[in-house]
Design an enzyme around this catalytic site. Sequence first.
Site, PDB file in Angstrom:
ATOM      1  N   PHE A  71      -5.977   8.685  17.003  1.00 46.69           N
ATOM      2  CA  PHE A  71      -7.550   9.125  16.678  1.00 46.69           C
ATOM      3  C   PHE A  71      -7.478   9.234  15.251  1.00 46.69           C
ATOM      4  O   PHE A  71      -7.123   8.296  14.423  1.00 46.69           O
ATOM      5  CB  PHE A  71      -7.901  10.359  17.428  1.00 46.69           C
ATOM      6  CG  PHE A  71      -8.589   9.531  18.971  1.00 46.69           C
ATOM      7  CD1 PHE A  71      -7.477   8.871  19.804  1.00 46.69           C
ATOM      8  CD2 PHE A  71      -9.426   9.741  19.206  1.00 46.69           C
ATOM      9  CE1 PHE A  71      -7.995   8.253  20.913  1.00 46.69           C
ATOM     10  CE2 PHE A  71     -10.171   8.762  20.406  1.00 46.69           C
ATOM     11  CZ  PHE A  71      -9.343   8.361  21.246  1.00 46.69           C
ATOM     12  N   ASN A  72      -7.740  10.416  14.563  1.00 45.26           N
ATOM     13  CA  ASN A  72      -7.819  10.471  13.093  1.00 45.26           C
ATOM     14  C   ASN A  72      -6.492  11.218  12.400  1.00 45.26           C
ATOM     15  O   ASN A  72      -6.758  12.548  12.388  1.00 45.26           O
ATOM     16  CB  ASN A  72      -9.009  11.232  12.759  1.00 45.26           C
ATOM     17  CG  ASN A  72     -10.376  10.256  13.188  1.00 45.26           C
ATOM     18  OD1 ASN A  72     -10.660   9.986  14.082  1.00 45.26           O
ATOM     19  ND2 ASN A  72     -11.022   9.888  11.902  1.00 45.26           N
ATOM     20  N   SER A 122      -5.154   2.095  17.574  1.00 46.00           N
ATOM     21  CA  SER A 122      -6.252   2.894  16.884  1.00 46.00           C
ATOM     22  C   SER A 122      -7.184   3.095  17.846  1.00 46.00           C
ATOM     23  O   SER A 122      -7.505   2.087  18.826  1.00 46.00           O
ATOM     24  CB  SER A 122      -6.708   2.314  15.784  1.00 46.00           C
ATOM     25  OG  SER A 122      -7.774   2.910  15.188  1.00 46.00           O
ATOM     26  N   ALA A 123      -8.030   4.207  17.668  1.00 50.81           N
ATOM     27  CA  ALA A 123      -9.039   4.277  18.557  1.00 50.81           C
ATOM     28  C   ALA A 123     -10.229   3.496  18.174  1.00 50.81           C
ATOM     29  O   ALA A 123     -11.207   3.347  18.952  1.00 50.81           O
ATOM     30  CB  ALA A 123      -9.550   5.906  18.335  1.00 50.81           C
ATOM     31  N   LYS A 143      -6.314  -5.107  15.494  1.00 49.01           N
ATOM     32  CA  LYS A 143      -5.681  -4.227  16.389  1.00 49.01           C
ATOM     33  C   LYS A 143      -5.588  -4.576  17.752  1.00 49.01           C
ATOM     34  O   LYS A 143      -4.724  -4.795  18.616  1.00 49.01           O
ATOM     35  CB  LYS A 143      -6.117  -2.849  16.124  1.00 49.01           C
ATOM     36  CG  LYS A 143      -5.895  -2.239  14.767  1.00 49.01           C
ATOM     37  CD  LYS A 143      -4.311  -1.701  14.885  1.00 49.01           C
ATOM     38  CE  LYS A 143      -3.779  -1.360  13.541  1.00 49.01           C
ATOM     39  NZ  LYS A 143      -2.314  -1.301  13.415  1.00 49.01           N
ATOM     40  N   TYR A 153     -10.534  -5.407  10.947  1.00 48.93           N
ATOM     41  CA  TYR A 153      -9.630  -4.740  10.953  1.00 48.93           C
ATOM     42  C   TYR A 153      -9.136  -4.098  12.519  1.00 48.93           C
ATOM     43  O   TYR A 153      -8.055  -4.363  13.223  1.00 48.93           O
ATOM     44  CB  TYR A 153      -9.469  -3.279  10.090  1.00 48.93           C
ATOM     45  CG  TYR A 153      -8.702  -2.306  10.552  1.00 48.93           C
ATOM     46  CD1 TYR A 153      -7.159  -2.283  10.503  1.00 48.93           C
ATOM     47  CD2 TYR A 153      -9.099  -0.956  11.270  1.00 48.93           C
ATOM     48  CE1 TYR A 153      -6.312  -1.337  10.834  1.00 48.93           C
ATOM     49  CE2 TYR A 153      -8.129  -0.141  11.511  1.00 48.93           C
ATOM     50  CZ  TYR A 153      -6.745  -0.157  11.227  1.00 48.93           C
ATOM     51  OH  TYR A 153      -5.916   0.782  11.742  1.00 48.93           O
ATOM     52  N   ASN A 177       0.801  -1.227   0.024  1.00 48.19           N
ATOM     53  CA  ASN A 177       0.064   0.087  -0.154  1.00 48.19           C
ATOM     54  C   ASN A 177       0.984   1.393   0.045  1.00 48.19           C
ATOM     55  O   ASN A 177       0.384   2.433   0.711  1.00 48.19           O
ATOM     56  CB  ASN A 177      -1.052   0.153   1.270  1.00 48.19           C
ATOM     57  CG  ASN A 177      -2.041   0.890   1.228  1.00 48.19           C
ATOM     58  OD1 ASN A 177      -2.562   1.188   0.184  1.00 48.19           O
ATOM     59  ND2 ASN A 177      -2.261   1.476   2.382  1.00 48.19           N
ATOM     60  N   ASP A 193       8.141  -8.994   3.043  1.00 50.08           N
ATOM     61  CA  ASP A 193       6.974  -9.255   3.806  1.00 50.08           C
ATOM     62  C   ASP A 193       7.313  -9.550   5.341  1.00 50.08           C
ATOM     63  O   ASP A 193       8.105 -10.505   5.448  1.00 50.08           O
ATOM     64  CB  ASP A 193       6.055 -10.219   3.151  1.00 50.08           C
ATOM     65  CG  ASP A 193       4.499 -10.160   3.647  1.00 50.08           C
ATOM     66  OD1 ASP A 193       3.660  -9.711   2.967  1.00 50.08           O
ATOM     67  OD2 ASP A 193       4.370 -10.614   4.712  1.00 50.08           O
TER      68      ASP A 193
END
Length: 346
Positions: free
Chosen positions: A182-183, A130-131, A158, A154, A41, A64
């Site tokens: 957060f974002n 992640s939140a 996490k 996903y 990605n 990988d």
Amino acid sequence: MDIAVTETILVTGGAGYIGSHACVALLIAGFEVVVLDNFSNSHPLALERVQKITGRTLVFQQGDLRDHTMLDQLFHAHRISAVMHFAVLKAVGESCSNPLAYYDNNVVGTIHLLQVMQAHAVQRLIFSSSATVYRPSAVMPLDENAALGATNPYGQTKQMIEQMLMDCCASAPWQVALLRYFNPVGAHESGLIGEDPAGIPNNLLPYVAQVAAGVREVLPVFGNDYNTPDGTGVRDFIHVQDLVAGHLAALRLLLTKDKQQAFCRPYNLGTGNGYSVLEMVQAFERISGKSVRYRIMPRRDGDVAACWANAQRAQQELSWVAEKNLDAMLADSWRWQSNNPQGYRS
Ligand code: NAD
Ligand code: UD1
């Protein structure tokens, strides 16, 4: 206590959006950097740009995480002090349609990384959490003691990785920071590196930026009937440069920890402020001078009305606070987008 800056840090996923910014911050701080990425990605140009921004070189291994032999050789070849682990797949919708790919890449990939780290007695890790690990809640802000309960594969990966890391720390002296973002938005102020989503962006800001740039016609706004001031979703947007400063702060903490004592602690990385989707659209129009057409659509499955952080723990224990305001986030996003309308393929 000052850290000797000859330490070498392995950055998994270092060619990606946040990883590339972390590489810049590490190189500027004087660390040596080894990047592992399979470009699933991302684009090699990101790493060239990292070196251009910093005037320093890094070591790059294309590969990988699940290639155990290659990982083992990488740890043999370099004296790695700590790992920043960004390399996962991160598209929520895709994780729902292809969950096994996510459990394999994210969970199995991380197991290989942890096994090789343990075999080489490298047990300091900063994990990109992640939140999304928090159970959806109407009570804001979220602190690190809020109930966990990811709602998609996903997010489950996490949460599982966080649990694996806590279990590792219970059995051996690992030093781990679980950074719950957060974002993340924005880009390096040079406009040379930034977020480069493949295909249709899943997240709000890249979509808004692409509409402003004329790459896409109209922004779908997912719901305007939430219980928020203007009815659209509210999120805690954080500048990627602030986010990576949080990683450096966490790294410095881990490097000062006694190697014989286990440490595993989650930290929210957010600003503590929420902005709505429409506030973001209006602010982006003001900053870019472009109009952003939008259309109200039905709510997106799995979305919550509002989500923002209580980031006091990071302030108290990492001496870190987010410093950049919304205008800086959007100005930097726009510089990246307008200089690179098709991302790294421009
Ligand atoms: P990204 O997709 O831009 O970067 C991830 C990088 O990892 C990519 O370069 C990809 O090629 C690489 N990668 C993936 N699987 C790999 C594997 N098996 N082996 C080697 N390389 C592999 O994502 P990002 O936005 O930079 O996110 C970085 C981390 O932060 C991720 O762990 C993500 O879950 C987490 N996070 C991101 C956000 C966000 O909004 N961007 C929010 C919360 C958490
Ligand atoms: C999403 C992910 C979350 C992940 C985070 C960061 C979902 C359900 N959650 O969070 O797991 O950790 O990204 O990568 O995907 N919006 C629009 N139009 C768009 C895109 C978004 O209106 O085209 C709205 C959303 O409905 C939401 C807000 O913008 O209210 C933010 O969305 P997004 O950027 O996708 O982030 P999150 O949903 O918070």
